[in-house]
Design a protein around this motif. Structure first.
Motif, PDB file in Angstrom:
ATOM      1  N   PRO A   1      -6.682  45.021  21.780  1.00 18.34           N
ATOM      2  CA  PRO A   1      -8.001  44.977  20.920  1.00 18.34           C
ATOM      3  C   PRO A   1      -7.735  45.570  19.493  1.00 18.34           C
ATOM      4  O   PRO A   1      -7.021  46.754  19.607  1.00 18.34           O
ATOM      5  N   THR A   2      -8.402  45.064  18.364  1.00 15.76           N
ATOM      6  CA  THR A   2      -8.374  45.697  17.094  1.00 15.76           C
ATOM      7  C   THR A   2      -8.947  47.093  17.205  1.00 15.76           C
ATOM      8  O   THR A   2      -8.547  47.997  16.568  1.00 15.76           O
ATOM      9  N   ALA A   3      -9.907  47.232  18.018  1.00 15.79           N
ATOM     10  CA  ALA A   3     -10.695  48.739  17.960  1.00 15.79           C
ATOM     11  C   ALA A   3      -9.717  49.701  18.594  1.00 15.79           C
ATOM     12  O   ALA A   3      -9.612  50.777  18.181  1.00 15.79           O
ATOM     13  N   ASP A   4      -8.880  49.204  19.522  1.00 13.42           N
ATOM     14  CA  ASP A   4      -7.804  50.325  19.951  1.00 13.42           C
ATOM     15  C   ASP A   4      -6.698  50.545  18.977  1.00 13.42           C
ATOM     16  O   ASP A   4      -6.241  51.816  18.716  1.00 13.42           O
ATOM     17  N   ILE A   5      -6.403  49.547  18.097  1.00 17.99           N
ATOM     18  CA  ILE A   5      -5.363  49.727  17.070  1.00 17.99           C
ATOM     19  C   ILE A   5      -6.023  50.467  16.144  1.00 17.99           C
ATOM     20  O   ILE A   5      -5.411  51.527  15.480  1.00 17.99           O
ATOM     21  N   GLN A   6      -7.363  50.424  15.551  1.00 22.55           N
ATOM     22  CA  GLN A   6      -7.853  51.309  14.653  1.00 22.55           C
ATOM     23  C   GLN A   6      -8.160  52.784  15.273  1.00 22.55           C
ATOM     24  O   GLN A   6      -8.182  53.647  14.398  1.00 22.55           O
ATOM     25  N   GLU A   7      -8.183  52.866  16.337  1.00 23.82           N
ATOM     26  CA  GLU A   7      -8.323  54.207  16.947  1.00 23.82           C
ATOM     27  C   GLU A   7      -7.149  54.975  17.058  1.00 23.82           C
ATOM     28  O   GLU A   7      -7.233  56.259  16.697  1.00 23.82           O
ATOM     29  N   LYS A   8      -6.027  54.209  16.896  1.00 29.17           N
ATOM     30  CA  LYS A   8      -4.741  54.909  17.245  1.00 29.17           C
ATOM     31  C   LYS A   8      -4.238  55.155  15.558  1.00 29.17           C
ATOM     32  O   LYS A   8      -3.232  56.051  15.464  1.00 29.17           O
TER      33      LYS A   8
ATOM     34  N   ILE B   1     -12.384  37.108  19.579  1.00 28.41           N
ATOM     35  CA  ILE B   1     -11.734  36.212  18.615  1.00 28.41           C
ATOM     36  C   ILE B   1     -10.367  36.860  18.663  1.00 28.41           C
ATOM     37  O   ILE B   1      -9.905  37.865  18.197  1.00 28.41           O
ATOM     38  N   TYR B   2      -9.305  35.943  19.118  1.00 29.07           N
ATOM     39  CA  TYR B   2      -7.976  36.338  19.101  1.00 29.07           C
ATOM     40  C   TYR B   2      -7.191  35.783  17.971  1.00 29.07           C
ATOM     41  O   TYR B   2      -7.352  34.770  17.670  1.00 29.07           O
ATOM     42  N   GLY B   3      -6.474  36.573  17.431  1.00 27.74           N
ATOM     43  CA  GLY B   3      -5.356  36.193  16.360  1.00 27.74           C
ATOM     44  C   GLY B   3      -4.099  35.989  16.840  1.00 27.74           C
ATOM     45  O   GLY B   3      -3.553  37.207  17.395  1.00 27.74           O
TER      46      GLY B   3
ATOM     47  N   THR C   1     -10.080  52.905   9.284  1.00 28.76           N
ATOM     48  CA  THR C   1      -9.652  52.057   8.315  1.00 28.76           C
ATOM     49  C   THR C   1      -9.738  50.533   8.922  1.00 28.76           C
ATOM     50  O   THR C   1      -9.315  50.255  10.027  1.00 28.76           O
ATOM     51  N   GLN C   2      -9.482  49.679   7.704  1.00 34.97           N
ATOM     52  CA  GLN C   2      -9.413  48.168   8.188  1.00 34.97           C
ATOM     53  C   GLN C   2      -8.191  47.947   8.475  1.00 34.97           C
ATOM     54  O   GLN C   2      -7.170  48.531   7.714  1.00 34.97           O
ATOM     55  N   ILE C   3      -7.820  47.225   9.400  1.00 33.83           N
ATOM     56  CA  ILE C   3      -6.275  46.827   9.750  1.00 33.83           C
ATOM     57  C   ILE C   3      -5.902  45.801   8.697  1.00 33.83           C
ATOM     58  O   ILE C   3      -6.479  44.818   8.245  1.00 33.83           O
ATOM     59  N   ASN C   4      -4.515  46.394   8.157  1.00 36.28           N
ATOM     60  CA  ASN C   4      -3.684  45.250   7.245  1.00 36.28           C
ATOM     61  C   ASN C   4      -2.821  44.528   8.187  1.00 36.28           C
ATOM     62  O   ASN C   4      -1.797  45.231   8.672  1.00 36.28           O
ATOM     63  N   LEU C   5      -3.199  43.538   8.621  1.00 39.44           N
ATOM     64  CA  LEU C   5      -2.746  42.569   9.484  1.00 39.44           C
ATOM     65  C   LEU C   5      -1.242  42.337   9.290  1.00 39.44           C
ATOM     66  O   LEU C   5      -0.443  42.152   9.969  1.00 39.44           O
ATOM     67  N   GLU C   6      -0.919  42.042   7.729  1.00 33.01           N
ATOM     68  CA  GLU C   6       0.494  41.877   7.252  1.00 33.01           C
ATOM     69  C   GLU C   6       1.456  42.933   7.675  1.00 33.01           C
ATOM     70  O   GLU C   6       2.535  42.721   8.017  1.00 33.01           O
ATOM     71  N   LEU C   7       0.847  44.184   7.421  1.00 29.86           N
ATOM     72  CA  LEU C   7       1.496  45.357   7.551  1.00 29.86           C
ATOM     73  C   LEU C   7       1.878  45.560   8.884  1.00 29.86           C
ATOM     74  O   LEU C   7       2.918  46.186   9.281  1.00 29.86           O
ATOM     75  N   LEU C   8       0.843  45.462   9.752  1.00 34.46           N
ATOM     76  CA  LEU C   8       0.801  45.707  11.243  1.00 34.46           C
ATOM     77  C   LEU C   8       1.954  44.536  11.701  1.00 34.46           C
ATOM     78  O   LEU C   8       2.695  45.094  12.668  1.00 34.46           O
ATOM     79  N   PHE C   9       1.940  43.347  11.428  1.00 33.77           N
ATOM     80  CA  PHE C   9       2.772  42.416  11.878  1.00 33.77           C
ATOM     81  C   PHE C   9       4.300  42.872  11.462  1.00 33.77           C
ATOM     82  O   PHE C   9       5.121  42.842  12.517  1.00 33.77           O
ATOM     83  N   ASN C  10       4.584  43.141  10.200  1.00 33.62           N
ATOM     84  CA  ASN C  10       5.993  43.771   9.958  1.00 33.62           C
ATOM     85  C   ASN C  10       6.233  44.918  10.845  1.00 33.62           C
ATOM     86  O   ASN C  10       7.399  45.004  11.209  1.00 33.62           O
TER      87      ASN C  10
END
Length: 272
Positions: free
Chosen positions: A211-218, A31-33, A256-265
């Protein structure tokens, strides 16, 4: 697999290229965002993949089929829920009878289950529904087609808060191992728990493809007081809880759960 190879595209009468030598590969079972500011080409990209627009240069293919040729074997595996759509003046059953035959794996059972989750009658008159109800019906039909590729452009626009929760549940329950879903949206908090992979577009460039998994790992997404700010923080914004931060994750820390708005900014400002 979806392959976008070195495409360039602009709309007639415009000097600005929406995409210029742009490439992207999307794998199955994710599922791509698809995120980006207005005018960055999110909807255009979905139209190009679907073959509804033709690139000036380069090629777009879906499972080896060139998109602009719109072969039957490709079209029966793609369904596109556009942001703006119209439904005919007929009952849902009539609509299903007219259109389900184009999709070999169409499932009446999935359609009924989706309508039930969305709290919509099984056979409403489509022209008598509210805009939110029409969107629920259209998305229910889309999921029932069982296509390998499903594209949704701003799917939660026009939905109230309970309906957004229903949307996440319906999508999660109907994702299969061979299905790929691309959600283009500004409403990032509506979908951030669904996503396996994040794409961020800006001015014909792909700023993030991960992938979200890579972002959460980092990275860790958390709130910190001013005294807790240290050199692990890569991006922060003021918040009622202190500071909303993205920090380099320590090996021993909890994911932790990704904060997508924060990540986008953070990505669009070049911090990540």
């Amino acid at each position: 697999m979806i392959e976008v190879k070195n495409i360039s595209f602009k709309y007639a009468g415009q000097k600005h290229f929406v995409f210029d030598d742009f490439s992207l590969t999307l794998n199955s079972n994710s599922i791509y965002g698809l995120l980006g500011k207005n005018g960055t080409g999110k909807s255009t990209l979905l139209y190009l993949i679907s073959g509804l627009l033709r690139p000036h240069r380069g090629k777009v293919s879906v499972d080896g089929n060139v998109s602009v040729k719109r072969k039957a074997e490709m079209l029966e595996e793609i369904f596109f829920v556009s942001e703006e759509f119209e439904l005919p003046k007929c009952s849902l059953r009539e609509y299903v009878n007219r259109n389900s035959g184009f999709y070999p794996r169409f499932s009446d059972a999935i359609l009924r289950n989706c309508l039930k989750e969305f709290e919509v009658p099984e056979n409403p008159m489509l022209d008598q529904l509210s805009m939110g109800q029409k969107k629920k019906v259209f998305m229910s039909f889309a999921l029932a087609t069982n296509t390998r590729y499903l594209f949704m452009d701003e799917p939660t626009n026009g939905l109230d808060i309970p309906s957004k929760s229903q949307f996440r549940k319906v999508v999660a329950e109907n994702m299969t191992e061979d299905r790929t879903l691309i959600i283009s949206t500004h409403q990032v908090h509506d979908v951030e728990q669904l996503l396996d992979h994040i794409l961020i577009l800006s001015e014909s460039r792909l700023l993030l493809d991960a992938p979200t998994a890579d972002i959460q790992e980092k990275y860790s997404f958390e709130y910190r007081s001013p005294s807790e700010m240290d050199d692990t923080v890569v991006y922060s914004e003021p918040a009622l809880q202190g500071n909303a931060v993205i920090a380099r994750r320590k090996p021993e820390s909890t994911e932790t759960q990704i904060n997508l708005e924060l990540l986008f900014n953070a990505v669009t400002k070049g911090n990540i």
